[in-house]
Scaffold this motif. Sequence first.
Motif, PDB file in Angstrom:
ATOM      1  N   CYS A   4       0.830  -1.207   0.000  1.00 12.86           N
ATOM      2  CA  CYS A   4       0.000   0.000   0.000  1.00 12.86           C
ATOM      3  C   CYS A   4       0.868   1.263   0.000  1.00 12.86           C
ATOM      4  O   CYS A   4       1.938   1.288   0.605  1.00 12.86           O
ATOM      5  N   LYS A  49      -8.584   3.366   2.366  1.00 14.64           N
ATOM      6  CA  LYS A  49      -7.516   4.110   1.692  1.00 14.64           C
ATOM      7  C   LYS A  49      -6.731   3.175   0.776  1.00 14.64           C
ATOM      8  O   LYS A  49      -6.458   3.498  -0.382  1.00 14.64           O
ATOM      9  N   GLY A  50      -6.378   2.009   1.298  1.00 19.93           N
ATOM     10  CA  GLY A  50      -5.641   1.048   0.485  1.00 19.93           C
ATOM     11  C   GLY A  50      -6.474   0.554  -0.684  1.00 19.93           C
ATOM     12  O   GLY A  50      -5.971   0.448  -1.816  1.00 19.93           O
ATOM     13  N   LEU A 105       1.750   0.360   8.302  1.00 18.61           N
ATOM     14  CA  LEU A 105       1.458  -1.073   8.321  1.00 18.61           C
ATOM     15  C   LEU A 105       2.005  -1.729   7.045  1.00 18.61           C
ATOM     16  O   LEU A 105       2.397  -2.882   7.051  1.00 18.61           O
ATOM     17  N   GLN A 106       1.993  -0.951   5.959  1.00 23.95           N
ATOM     18  CA  GLN A 106       2.465  -1.444   4.656  1.00 23.95           C
ATOM     19  C   GLN A 106       1.794  -2.770   4.281  1.00 23.95           C
ATOM     20  O   GLN A 106       2.450  -3.799   4.023  1.00 23.95           O
ATOM     21  N   CYS A 107       0.458  -2.725   4.278  1.00 23.47           N
ATOM     22  CA  CYS A 107      -0.329  -3.918   3.954  1.00 23.47           C
ATOM     23  C   CYS A 107       0.085  -4.489   2.600  1.00 23.47           C
ATOM     24  O   CYS A 107       0.327  -3.742   1.638  1.00 23.47           O
ATOM     25  N   MET A 142      -5.089   2.731  11.005  1.00 22.58           N
ATOM     26  CA  MET A 142      -4.618   1.499  10.356  1.00 22.58           C
ATOM     27  C   MET A 142      -5.548   0.341  10.754  1.00 22.58           C
ATOM     28  O   MET A 142      -5.157  -0.576  11.490  1.00 22.58           O
ATOM     29  N   PRO A 143      -6.779   0.367  10.220  1.00 23.81           N
ATOM     30  CA  PRO A 143      -7.801  -0.592  10.659  1.00 23.81           C
ATOM     31  C   PRO A 143      -7.385  -2.071  10.622  1.00 23.81           C
ATOM     32  O   PRO A 143      -7.760  -2.821  11.540  1.00 23.81           O
ATOM     33  N   PRO A 144      -6.616  -2.533   9.621  1.00 25.27           N
ATOM     34  CA  PRO A 144      -6.284  -3.963   9.660  1.00 25.27           C
ATOM     35  C   PRO A 144      -5.482  -4.370  10.897  1.00 25.27           C
ATOM     36  O   PRO A 144      -5.479  -5.545  11.271  1.00 25.27           O
ATOM     37  N   TYR A 201       0.252   3.992   1.559  1.00 20.16           N
ATOM     38  CA  TYR A 201      -0.005   4.885   2.692  1.00 20.16           C
ATOM     39  C   TYR A 201       0.739   4.474   3.965  1.00 20.16           C
ATOM     40  O   TYR A 201       1.944   4.570   4.012  1.00 20.16           O
ATOM     41  N   CYS A 202       0.056   3.975   4.984  1.00 18.41           N
ATOM     42  CA  CYS A 202       0.586   4.036   6.355  1.00 18.41           C
ATOM     43  C   CYS A 202       1.650   2.976   6.660  1.00 18.41           C
ATOM     44  O   CYS A 202       1.970   2.108   5.843  1.00 18.41           O
ATOM     45  N   LEU A 211      -7.638  -4.810   3.972  1.00 18.08           N
ATOM     46  CA  LEU A 211      -7.171  -3.476   3.570  1.00 18.08           C
ATOM     47  C   LEU A 211      -8.195  -2.478   4.071  1.00 18.08           C
ATOM     48  O   LEU A 211      -9.383  -2.786   4.136  1.00 18.08           O
ATOM     49  N   CYS A 212      -7.761  -1.290   4.394  1.00 19.59           N
ATOM     50  CA  CYS A 212      -8.745  -0.256   4.726  1.00 19.59           C
ATOM     51  C   CYS A 212      -9.171   0.447   3.441  1.00 19.59           C
ATOM     52  O   CYS A 212      -8.642   0.180   2.358  1.00 19.59           O
TER      53      CYS A 212
END
Length: 692
Positions: free
Chosen positions: A8, A46-47, A13-15, A179-181, A10-11, A43-44
């Motif tokens: 991802c 955003k992702g 967590l780097q999903c 970072m919901p996940p 964004y954040c 993924l949230c």
Amino acid sequence: MTTTDTHCPYCSLQCGMRLQAPHDGGEAQVLARPDFPVNRGALCGKGQSATAVLGAGVRPTAPLVRDKRGGELREASWTEALDRVAAGLAATAQRHGRESVAVFGGGGLTNEKAYLLGKFARVALRTPNIDYNGRFCMSSAAAAHRFAFGLDRGLPFPLEDIAKADCVILVGGNPAETMPPALRYFRELRSNGGTLIVVDPRRTRTAEQADLHLQPVPGTDLALALGLLHLAVADGRVDQAFVAERTTGFEAARTAAMAHWPERVEGLTGVPVHQLREALRLFADAAGGIVLTARGPEQQSKGTDTVGAWINLCLALGKAGRPGSGYGCLTGQGNGQGGREHGQKADQLPGYRSIEDPAARAHIAHVWEVEADDLPGAGRSAYELLDTLGTEGGARALLLMGSNPVVSAPNAGHITERLRALDFLAVSDLVLSETAHLADVVLPATQWAEETGTLTNLEGRVILRRRALTPPQGVRTDLHVLRELAARLGVDKGFPEEAEEVFEELRRASAGGPADYAGISYRRIRAEEGVFWPCPGEEHPGTPRLFLERFATPDGRARFAPVTHRPAAEEPDHEYPLYLTTGRVLSQYQSGAQTRRVPELNRAAPGPFVELHPQLAARLGVADGEALAVTSRRGRAVAPARVTDTIRPDTVFMPFHWAGAGRANTLTNPALDPVSRMPEFKVCAVRVERVR
Ligand code: SF4
């Protein structure tokens, strides 16, 4: 259809995500990767919508230049744009000296970009003035971490350890929105019989899921931690064997804590004594206990001490350096961890080395093939760099890469004026951000799915984002930009354009340093789904869990920090009677430069708001949705009221993702932590009025 496994944009967590691109050039789609161990198929929003920012309609696809101040930006060729940037930087350095040229980076840049940007500043520009927006994000946690343990890695254990602990205290973090996940780890903790305690002035979506929510006055987390340590000492809960064998400095910390008895702490924090006792009981009784901090306690003018106080609590109760126990920081930006390890911080060289350390300077100079004496020393920290732009002794020309301080810096109105005062501003970014709009030259950069590079997530796991799409014609990678600029400044080697080649040099530069990447290669990352640093050799397995046998201090023992409570730099008074705290919402990311361009995210979170308690709303005669003016000593912001009983009656909250009249950072206080130089985003004094 081409399918590429990547991460991802964004954040921290780097999903892991799978990007599917139709061969006919149709719109790419992302799917969550169930096999990536961090997000395990989640993924949230955003992702899920990350491909929207790739579209040519929302980004510049040609360089832009301005022929005169106040004139319009116009399209230009890459040759013209790069010539102008090199000339702007060189002319300023020639006229005012090397220190009049500065570089400002970002916590979203890949490790390779962060590394090469630091090298560019110190070798091509030979300026000490480079820092980045990560200074605003986690530097207090980093400073406290380094003091206590001798090494800073945001989480010194994998996320999965959260689920295996018996009690977790989360201080000033809201992963349910940021970072919901990651929330699954907290849910697993509770379904395994563990306990979650959340400390936050707001009853956030994360706090709603806690077993115990402590709701302190903004800026008093330090007193709260001291009060818990006081109770631990008074109740005989200190792990004396652990303290004796694995720590130093307990006496000074104990003495400071004894001055923070529960009733005093209740008076300072507003947290009732019975809740303090309950929190201490839950944490002390837990076999495995973890404290996590995020921006709440860190973005304060005493952030380093505040984090130190929470680490003290862990150490006193023997909850560090053991499986299932420890202290960690939930880093925010995508490469918030790696961004601070490779030399884009004013006081650091690659490998997370101190720029003042002669041995570190000699090692890096050798790798860079320059003389150690030619390497500049420490430069100004992020806010100090921005605050002095265009002034006598400050920088007059700035190259800014992947950051949007017009929205994200504290006291943002003042910082905008400082940016306007520059003789020359160049911005390299994916989108035409508010800061790019001020630039003399804008360099349109490739994005996550269009380029390859590594990032280091919040666990210290080095991952590889892979190029999956051909970028639009007219954009270039930041590595290309640095190579071209270095060449124009007379340095025509040492700035490769291929990310893997940069990473190979980064490995050599980091070897032997605190953040040792020597054994990490692209091949290994691909094969192993990421490798945890430190990893000093090809045969080394990487280090998911730090400090199990010894801490990274010279004597192997963790250090208690001798900290004591002090008020915020600015407390409410007659003129400004309320606290303001700022933060994030689920559907926007950081300064919003990317996410505000995604229609579905904008529909979910269309603009700023002012959260206030019904009691305060009644006192002001304000209805939900009515326009409110929030005023601090630095400026005024206007946004609709959001009336909710989830916030303290003495506090208002604003998210900081937006520019314009509702810009929260117009209000925030740039008072700096004396150690980390991190500004006090999380607490200042304001007054609130209806806008008629
Ligand atoms: Fe991306 Fe973070 Fe959302 Fe994961 S949690 S999809 S990394 S923004």
